[in-house]
Scaffold this motif. Structure first.
Motif, PDB file in Angstrom:
ATOM      1  N   ILE A 132       0.841  -1.203   0.000  1.00  0.00           N
ATOM      2  CA  ILE A 132       0.000   0.000   0.000  1.00  0.00           C
ATOM      3  C   ILE A 132       0.873   1.249   0.000  1.00  0.00           C
ATOM      4  O   ILE A 132       0.678   2.171  -0.801  1.00  0.00           O
ATOM      5  CB  ILE A 132      -0.931   0.006   1.221  1.00  0.00           C
ATOM      6  CG1 ILE A 132      -1.908  -1.174   1.143  1.00  0.00           C
ATOM      7  CG2 ILE A 132      -1.685   1.324   1.328  1.00  0.00           C
ATOM      8  CD1 ILE A 132      -2.724  -1.368   2.398  1.00  0.00           C
ATOM      9  N   GLY A 151       2.691   1.655  -3.321  1.00  0.00           N
ATOM     10  CA  GLY A 151       1.815   2.137  -4.383  1.00  0.00           C
ATOM     11  C   GLY A 151       1.552   3.633  -4.285  1.00  0.00           C
ATOM     12  O   GLY A 151       1.531   4.340  -5.297  1.00  0.00           O
ATOM     13  N   ARG A 152       1.369   4.106  -3.064  1.00  0.00           N
ATOM     14  CA  ARG A 152       1.139   5.548  -2.881  1.00  0.00           C
ATOM     15  C   ARG A 152       2.385   6.352  -3.230  1.00  0.00           C
ATOM     16  O   ARG A 152       2.296   7.431  -3.841  1.00  0.00           O
ATOM     17  CB  ARG A 152       0.715   5.820  -1.443  1.00  0.00           C
ATOM     18  CG  ARG A 152      -0.658   5.259  -1.093  1.00  0.00           C
ATOM     19  CD  ARG A 152      -1.081   5.619   0.318  1.00  0.00           C
ATOM     20  NE  ARG A 152      -2.392   5.072   0.629  1.00  0.00           N
ATOM     21  CZ  ARG A 152      -3.000   5.204   1.802  1.00  0.00           C
ATOM     22  NH1 ARG A 152      -2.414   5.899   2.775  1.00  0.00           N
ATOM     23  NH2 ARG A 152      -4.195   4.669   2.004  1.00  0.00           N
ATOM     24  N   GLY A 188       6.582  -3.046  -2.848  1.00  0.00           N
ATOM     25  CA  GLY A 188       6.373  -3.640  -1.532  1.00  0.00           C
ATOM     26  C   GLY A 188       7.284  -4.817  -1.257  1.00  0.00           C
ATOM     27  O   GLY A 188       7.027  -5.616  -0.357  1.00  0.00           O
ATOM     28  N   LEU A 238       2.167   4.604   8.328  1.00  0.00           N
ATOM     29  CA  LEU A 238       1.983   3.491   7.404  1.00  0.00           C
ATOM     30  C   LEU A 238       3.263   2.682   7.274  1.00  0.00           C
ATOM     31  O   LEU A 238       3.237   1.445   7.231  1.00  0.00           O
ATOM     32  CB  LEU A 238       1.536   4.019   6.039  1.00  0.00           C
ATOM     33  CG  LEU A 238       0.978   3.003   5.041  1.00  0.00           C
ATOM     34  CD1 LEU A 238      -0.202   2.256   5.623  1.00  0.00           C
ATOM     35  CD2 LEU A 238       0.554   3.731   3.763  1.00  0.00           C
ATOM     36  N   PHE A 276      -8.132  -7.539  -2.062  1.00  0.00           N
ATOM     37  CA  PHE A 276      -8.000  -6.763  -0.839  1.00  0.00           C
ATOM     38  C   PHE A 276      -9.019  -5.631  -0.796  1.00  0.00           C
ATOM     39  O   PHE A 276      -9.439  -5.110  -1.828  1.00  0.00           O
ATOM     40  CB  PHE A 276      -6.586  -6.205  -0.726  1.00  0.00           C
ATOM     41  CG  PHE A 276      -5.521  -7.255  -0.920  1.00  0.00           C
ATOM     42  CD1 PHE A 276      -5.083  -8.024   0.142  1.00  0.00           C
ATOM     43  CD2 PHE A 276      -4.996  -7.499  -2.184  1.00  0.00           C
ATOM     44  CE1 PHE A 276      -4.132  -9.010  -0.036  1.00  0.00           C
ATOM     45  CE2 PHE A 276      -4.039  -8.486  -2.369  1.00  0.00           C
ATOM     46  CZ  PHE A 276      -3.609  -9.245  -1.301  1.00  0.00           C
ATOM     47  N   GLU A 326      -8.353  -2.727   0.485  1.00  0.00           N
ATOM     48  CA  GLU A 326      -7.602  -1.506   0.233  1.00  0.00           C
ATOM     49  C   GLU A 326      -7.497  -1.258  -1.277  1.00  0.00           C
ATOM     50  O   GLU A 326      -6.941  -2.072  -2.015  1.00  0.00           O
ATOM     51  CB  GLU A 326      -6.198  -1.626   0.847  1.00  0.00           C
ATOM     52  CG  GLU A 326      -5.240  -0.508   0.503  1.00  0.00           C
ATOM     53  CD  GLU A 326      -5.758   0.848   0.902  1.00  0.00           C
ATOM     54  OE1 GLU A 326      -5.819   1.731   0.014  1.00  0.00           O
ATOM     55  OE2 GLU A 326      -6.088   1.031   2.083  1.00  0.00           O
ATOM     56  N   ASP A 336      -5.645   0.586  -2.959  1.00  0.00           N
ATOM     57  CA  ASP A 336      -4.288   0.756  -3.472  1.00  0.00           C
ATOM     58  C   ASP A 336      -3.617  -0.572  -3.781  1.00  0.00           C
ATOM     59  O   ASP A 336      -2.530  -0.594  -4.377  1.00  0.00           O
ATOM     60  CB  ASP A 336      -3.424   1.515  -2.454  1.00  0.00           C
ATOM     61  CG  ASP A 336      -3.807   2.988  -2.382  1.00  0.00           C
ATOM     62  OD1 ASP A 336      -3.891   3.620  -3.446  1.00  0.00           O
ATOM     63  OD2 ASP A 336      -4.043   3.488  -1.276  1.00  0.00           O
ATOM     64  N   LEU A 337      -4.217  -1.688  -3.381  1.00  0.00           N
ATOM     65  CA  LEU A 337      -3.613  -2.987  -3.619  1.00  0.00           C
ATOM     66  C   LEU A 337      -4.282  -3.674  -4.797  1.00  0.00           C
ATOM     67  O   LEU A 337      -5.505  -3.819  -4.832  1.00  0.00           O
ATOM     68  CB  LEU A 337      -3.756  -3.883  -2.381  1.00  0.00           C
ATOM     69  CG  LEU A 337      -2.804  -3.622  -1.222  1.00  0.00           C
ATOM     70  CD1 LEU A 337      -3.113  -4.581  -0.084  1.00  0.00           C
ATOM     71  CD2 LEU A 337      -1.361  -3.779  -1.650  1.00  0.00           C
TER      72      LEU A 337
END
Length: 284
Positions: free
Chosen positions: A2, A5-6, A38, A68, A217, A219, A221-222
């Motif tokens: 996550i 990715g951000r 990641g 995070l 997921f 989330e 972002d995943l």
């Protein structure tokens, strides 16, 4: 993943190359790539330097990124087993714990998340014949601990497609096998677990190279992940083309498999067809 990715989106929004980002943290473009995928954790210094480079100056936003990163670097409950647990499987455990949907095709044995301790133990002894009893028990304990996600307050949806041959394979002997089938039967009563059986005549293995697991997921972002376990490693696929291919195969297997409402009847039929045999030779 996550956080990575951000950070990737921040870098791309600024038009900064992997090479330039790498220079900012005294590293290489490959290090930035690993961080964004990641594959490795962020050190706080590197994270702050990259946020400076990307123009993130708001203290609250920087604190959110920092928190995070702290969460990402926290060891999972399985950290006590890192002396024997391969790194590639350590990654999968983290993904499995975070998944909202786990979709699995298994042609060989009962899927790991529905195995009983005795059934899992019999498999471990076969797979690791040179390990002592303590090592085998540690492996079994870890597998049982993984299954706790299915009964937690917010469990993932588990969707399994299992070959009929896998259910008929008497791993561990008659008593262990029958107890395992009973366990699968009970599991199908849970609202978050769906089990479909693929009949032998359908030829599921002809539709795909082998077992696979798809993870989704909550989330955003995943991306979805396809997990392919091998003898000495694993593959994690997240490219759109790979995901589309495996999603299509999973859907096709689901169409060919018996509907979930027939699973209990099929398993009961397997139990009834089981011959009354002894697992060990008689003394007579």
């Amino acid at each position: 993943m996550i956080l990575g990715g951000r950070m990737r989106r921040l870098r791309e929004a600024c038009g900064i190359s992997l090479e330039d980002a790498g220079e900012a943290i005294r590293g290489s473009h490959s290090k930035i790539s690993r961080l964004e995928l990641g594959r490795t954790g962020f050190r706080e210094r590197d994270l702050m330097d990259l946020l400076d480079l990307y123009g993130v100056i708001d203290e609250d936003e920087r604190a959110e990124f920092k928190q995070l990163a702290k969460q990402a670097n926290t060891s999972g409950w399985w950290h006590r087993d890192t002396d024997w647990l391969p790194k590639w499987f350590d990654t999968y455990l983290g993904l499995e714990q975070a998944a909202q949907l786990i979709r699995c095709y298994e042609p060989r044995v009962v899927p790991e998340l529905l195995q009983t301790p005795d059934y899992a133990r019999a498999l471990m002894v076969l797979a690791h014949p040179n390990e002592d009893e303590e090592s085998i028990e540690r492996r079994v304990a870890l597998r049982m601990r993984r299954q706790e996600i299915l009964t937690r307050p917010d469990p993932p949806q588990l969707w399994l497609i299992v070959e009929e041959a896998a259910l008929r394979r008497g791993i561990g002997g008659s008593q262990v096998w029958l107890a395992q089938l009973d366990h699968v039967l009970r599991a199908t009563d849970r609202p978050n677990i769906t089990v479909q059986v693929l009949a032998d005549h359908v030829g599921g293995p002809a539709l795909t190279d082998g077992a696979f697991t798809m993870l989704r997921f909550a989330e955003p972002d995943l991306p979805d992940i396809v997990y392919l376990q091998q003898l000495t490693g694993a593959l994690y696929l997240d490219k759109n083309a790979d995901l589309a291919a495996y999603r299509a195969v999973a859907n096709l297997l689901s169409v060919h498999a018996a509907p979930p409402e027939y699973t209990s009847q099929l398993i009961e039929a397997l139990r009834e067809c089981h011959p009354s045999t002894l697992d060990q030779p008689s003394d007579i």
